[in-house]
Design a protein around this motif. Structure first.
Motif, short mmCIF file in Angstrom:
data_model
loop_
_atom_site.label_atom_id
_atom_site.label_comp_id
_atom_site.label_asym_id
_atom_site.label_seq_id
_atom_site.Cartn_x
_atom_site.Cartn_y
_atom_site.Cartn_z
N LYS B 81 -25.05 17.86 4.48
CA LYS B 81 -25.31 18.92 5.46
C LYS B 81 -24.24 18.94 6.54
O LYS B 81 -23.68 19.98 6.87
N GLU B 85 -21.31 21.75 7.60
CA GLU B 85 -20.99 22.29 8.93
C GLU B 85 -19.48 22.24 9.16
O GLU B 85 -18.91 23.16 9.74
N HIS B 88 -18.15 25.13 7.47
CA HIS B 88 -18.37 26.37 8.24
C HIS B 88 -17.29 26.51 9.31
O HIS B 88 -16.76 27.59 9.54
N ASP B 139 -30.79 25.06 12.97
CA ASP B 139 -30.28 25.87 11.87
C ASP B 139 -31.12 27.13 11.71
O ASP B 139 -30.61 28.21 11.40
N GLU B 168 -26.96 27.76 5.34
CA GLU B 168 -27.83 27.53 6.49
C GLU B 168 -29.31 27.55 6.09
O GLU B 168 -30.10 26.76 6.61
N HIS B 171 -30.19 24.30 4.81
CA HIS B 171 -30.32 23.30 5.88
C HIS B 171 -31.67 23.41 6.57
O HIS B 171 -32.30 22.42 6.91
FE LIG Z 1 -26.29 24.32 9.26
#
Ligand SMILES: [Fe+2]
Ligand SMILES: [Fe+2]
Lengths: 251, 323
Positions: B81, B85, B88, B139, B168, B171
Motif C-alpha cells: 500500500k 502511494e 501515486h 484513503d 485507492e 486501500h
Molecule cells: Fe492510498
C-alpha cells in the motif's frame, strides 16, 4: 532427516524474513522515488518467500505452528539466518552491496534447489528463482553504477564491500545439517557454487572499479544459530512487538 | 483534501482566455501543448504538486508501522500500500512536469516550505489500529475527491487520477478490514480501534478544506474544472458514507451532535476545530516538523546516490561517443 530439513528450511525462511524486514525499513526514505518503489518490491518478494519457506518449515515440523508463529514468536537463538542479512542497512550503498552479495549467492542456491528431490522445495525454488534473477540484475547494476559513479560514491561502495565481505564465507560453509541433506539429494552443495559466485562478483567489481578485499576471513554463527550479531535482537524487538505484547489476538 | 487551500490565480479575460474557458465549458481536455492561461498553469502546478507531495509525505505515517506489522500478510499488504502511494506520487509529479516544473524543483519547494502537503499527514500513527483508520478514513476521504477529479479539465491530471483511483478503493477496503479485525477482536484491540477513530475523525473531516463560505479560491478553480465539487459537498458525502460503516464496526464517532436529519436527507455533524487546521497548515501539526525533517534527511542522504547515477550515465555517454 526431519530435524535437519526443518533447520534448513528455517535458514531459507529466516534469510528472506530478516532481509525483507531490513529492506522494508527503507520505505519512504530512499534517495530516489523509483528506488523506493523498487526496494519495496524486493522487500515484498522476500516477505512472500518467507511465507513459502516458513510455511513449509512449519509443515515439516508438524507441531501445529504457522509461518507467522515461527516469524513472530522465536527468540534470537532460534533464528537461522545468515549474519550478512541481519547487518544494519547503513547508507544506501551498504544496503545495495549487502543485497548484491546475497543475490549473487541466492540465485545460485535457488537454481540448485530447483533440482531438489523434495517436491515442495523444488516447486518453491522454481517460483522464487525467477524473482531472484531479477533481484541480482538490479543490485548488480546499482553496484556498478555507484562503484563507477563519483569519487564519493566509489569510496562509499568500497567501504561497504570491505565491511560486508567477511560475511560472504558463511554462505558457502557446509555444516553437518547441510551435509545430511546434500547426501539425500535435497539441496545443492554450496561449496561447489563458490567458483561461480567468485566469477560473478569479480566481473562486477572490476566493472564497478572496486577492489576485492584480500582476506577471505569469514564470520560464522548465523545460520547455525550459535552466535548472531547484536543487531538481530533489536530487529526482533520491533518485528515481534505486537504479537508479544498482545498474545493470542488475531490481526 | 490532498490539495487543500490551493491559491487560485484570477481568470484570464483576454480573447484567448475566453476561448480557453469555452473549451473547458464544452468539456474538452486541455493537453500540455495546448495554449493555457498562465493562471491556470500556475494553479495546477500548485494543486498537482501539493497532491504529489501528500502522497510522498503520506508514506511516512504508515511507513511508521511496516516494521511492526503483526503478521507477514499484514506486513506485505501495508508495504504494498505504501509503495502504491509512492507510485501515486510518481504519476502526479509526471503530470506536474508536463506544466514545466521539474520533480526536483517541486521537492526543493516542499522541503523549504514553499509548497504544502495535506494536513492529515501531520498527525501521528500511534497504534496498529491507526493503519486501519488511515486506510478507512484517509484513503476513503481521498477517494471522495479523486473520483470526480478523473473528469478534471487537464488531461495528464485526469489520467493520473484514473490510475490512482483504482488503487485507492483497494486501500480503503484493506483499511476497513483491519478496523474490522480490531473492532471485533480482544478488548485491547477494540480500545485501539476506538482510540484511532477518536483521533482521526476530525483530522479526516479537515482534509476537505475549510467551509465553502471561507474558501476564497474555489470559484475560479471550479470554473477551470480543476476542482469539481465544493468542500462542504464532499465532506457531507464522506460523513454520510462513513457513519453507517462506523455503526457496522460497533465504533462511536466522537461527535455527540452527529444525527440523521430527515429533512435534509443527510447527517448533521460538528465542524472540526478550524483553528487547529490553520495551525497544521502553518507547520504546527503534531508531526509537521518530523515529517519534513525525515523527507529532508532522505533527500540529503541520497544526494550522493543521485549524483553518482548521473555521473555514471555521463561517463557511459562519453564512452559511447568515443567509440
Ligand atoms: Fe492510498
Ligand atoms: Fe494515494
Amino acid at each position: 532427516m526431519t530435524t535437519e530439513l526443518f533447520e534448513y528450511l528455517l535458514r531459507l525462511g529466516d534469510n528472506s524474513l530478516v532481509l525483507g524486514h531490513r529492506l522494508s525499513e527503507w520505505c519512504g526514505k530512499s534517495p530516489i522515488l523509483e528506488e523506493d518503489i523498487a526496494i519495496s518490491n524486493t522487500a515484498l518478494d522476500f516477505i512472500g518467500q518467507t511465507q513459502l519457506w516458513l510455511g513449509l518449515a512449519a509443515t515439516v515440523e508438524g507441531q501445529g505452528r504457522s509461518a507467522d508463529d515461527l516469524a513472530m514468536l522465536r527468540d534470537v537463538w532460534d533464528f537461522r539466518n545468515l549474519l550478512l542479512v541481519e547487518q544494519p542497512n547503513g547508507n544506501f550503498g551498504e544496503t545495495i552491496m549487502r543485497q548484491y552479495l546475497f543475490d549473487a549467492w541466492h540465485v545460485l542456491l535457488l537454481d540448485g534447489l530447483t533440482r531438489s528431490h523434495h517436491q515442495e522445495i523444488s516447486a518453491i525454488a522454481q517460483k522464487v528463482v525467477k524473482e531472484v534473477r531479477y533481484h541480482i540484475e538490479r543490485s548488480r547494476d546499482l553496484v556498478i553504477r555507484l562503484g563507477d559513479g563519483t569519487p564519493v560514491s566509489h569510496e562509499k561502495m568500497q567501504i561497504a564491500l570491505d565491511r560486508l565481505w567477511p560475511y560472504v564465507g558463511e554462505m558457502f560453509d557446509v555444516d553437518p545439517v547441510e551435509h545430511t541433506l546434500i547426501e539425500q539429494g535435497l539441496i545443492p552443495d554450496t561449496s561447489t557454487l563458490r567458483a561461480a559466485f567468485d566469477a560473478e562478483v569479480l566481473k562486477t567489481f572490476a566493472t564497478a572499479t572496486l577492489t576485492l578485499p584480500s582476506s577471505n576471513f569469514a564470520h560464522l554463527g548465523g545460520k547455525s544459530g550459535k552466535r548472531h550479531s547484536e543487531h538481530l535482537g533489536h530487529l526482533l524487538t520491533q518485528m515481534q512487538w505486537l504479537q508479544r505484547a498482545y498474545p493470542g489476538a488475531t490481526w | 483534501m490532498y490539495a487543500q487551500m490551493v491559491t487560485s490565480d484570477p481568470r484570464d479575460e483576454t480573447v484567448e482566455g475566453q476561448a480557453f474557458q469555452a473549451r473547458i465549458d464544452a468539456g474538452e481536455k486541455i493537453e500540455p501543448r495546448d495554449w493555457m492561461p498562465e493562471g491556470y498553469r500556475k494553479t495546477l502546478i500548485r494543486q498537482i504538486g501539493q497532491h504529489a507531495h501528500s502522497e510522498i509525505v503520506g508514506q511516512l505515517p504508515e511507513g511508521n508501522w511496516i516494521t511492526r506489522a503483526p503478521t507477514l500478510e499484514r506486513k506485505a499488504i501495508l508495504l504494498a500500500k505504501v509503495q502504491d502511494e509512492a507510485g501515486h506520487g510518481l504519476y502526479l509529479y509526471c503530470a506536474a512536469e508536463t506544466l514545466g516544473v521539474s520533480r526536483d524543483e517541486m521537492t526543493e519547494m516542499l522541503l523549504d516550505g514553499r509548497m504544502k502537503y495535506s494536513s492529515i499527514f501531520s498527525y501521528p500513527t500511534l497504534t496498529w489500529a491507526d493503519m486501519g483508520a488511515v486506510g478507512w478514513l484517509v484513503d476513503g476521504a481521498a477517494i471522495m475527491n479523486q473520483v470526480p477529479l478523473q473528469r478534471t479539465s487537464y488531461g495528464p491530471y485526469a489520467r493520473a487520477m484514473i490510475r490512482v483511483c483504482k488503487e485507492e478503493s483497494f486501500h480503503q477496503r484493506q483499511g476497513f478490514d483491519i478496523m474490522m479485525k480490531m473492532a471485533k477482536g480482544t478488548p485491547a484491540q477494540k480500545k485501539m480501534a476506538q482510540d484511532a477513530l477518536n483521533r482521526f475523525w476530525y483530522p479526516s473531516l479537515m482534509m476537505f478544506g475549510p467551509s465553502d463560505k471561507d474558501s476564497v479560491h474555489s470559484a475560479q478553480s471550479m470554473a477551470w474544472k480543476i476542482k469539481m465539487n465544493t468542500n462542504d459537498e464532499l465532506r457531507q458525502k464522506f460523513v454520510d458514507l462513513t457513519v453507517p460503516q462506523a455503526e457496522y464496526l460497533g465504533l462511536t464517532i466522537p461527535d455527540p451532535d452527529l444525527k440523521w436529519n430527515e429533512e435534509r436527507g443527510h447527517y448533521d455533524y460538528s465542524e472540526p476545530d478550524w483553528s487547529e487546521f490553520y495551525d497544521v497548515l502553518k507547520g504546527n501539526g503534531p508531526c509537521s516538523v518530523d515529517r519534513i525533517e525525515t523527507r529532508k534527511k532522505a533527500w540529503d542522504d541520497g544526494a550522493w546516490v543521485r549524483e553518482a547515477l548521473m555521473a555514471h550515465s555521463e561517463k557511459q555517454k562519453t564512452k559511447v561517443a568515443a567509440e
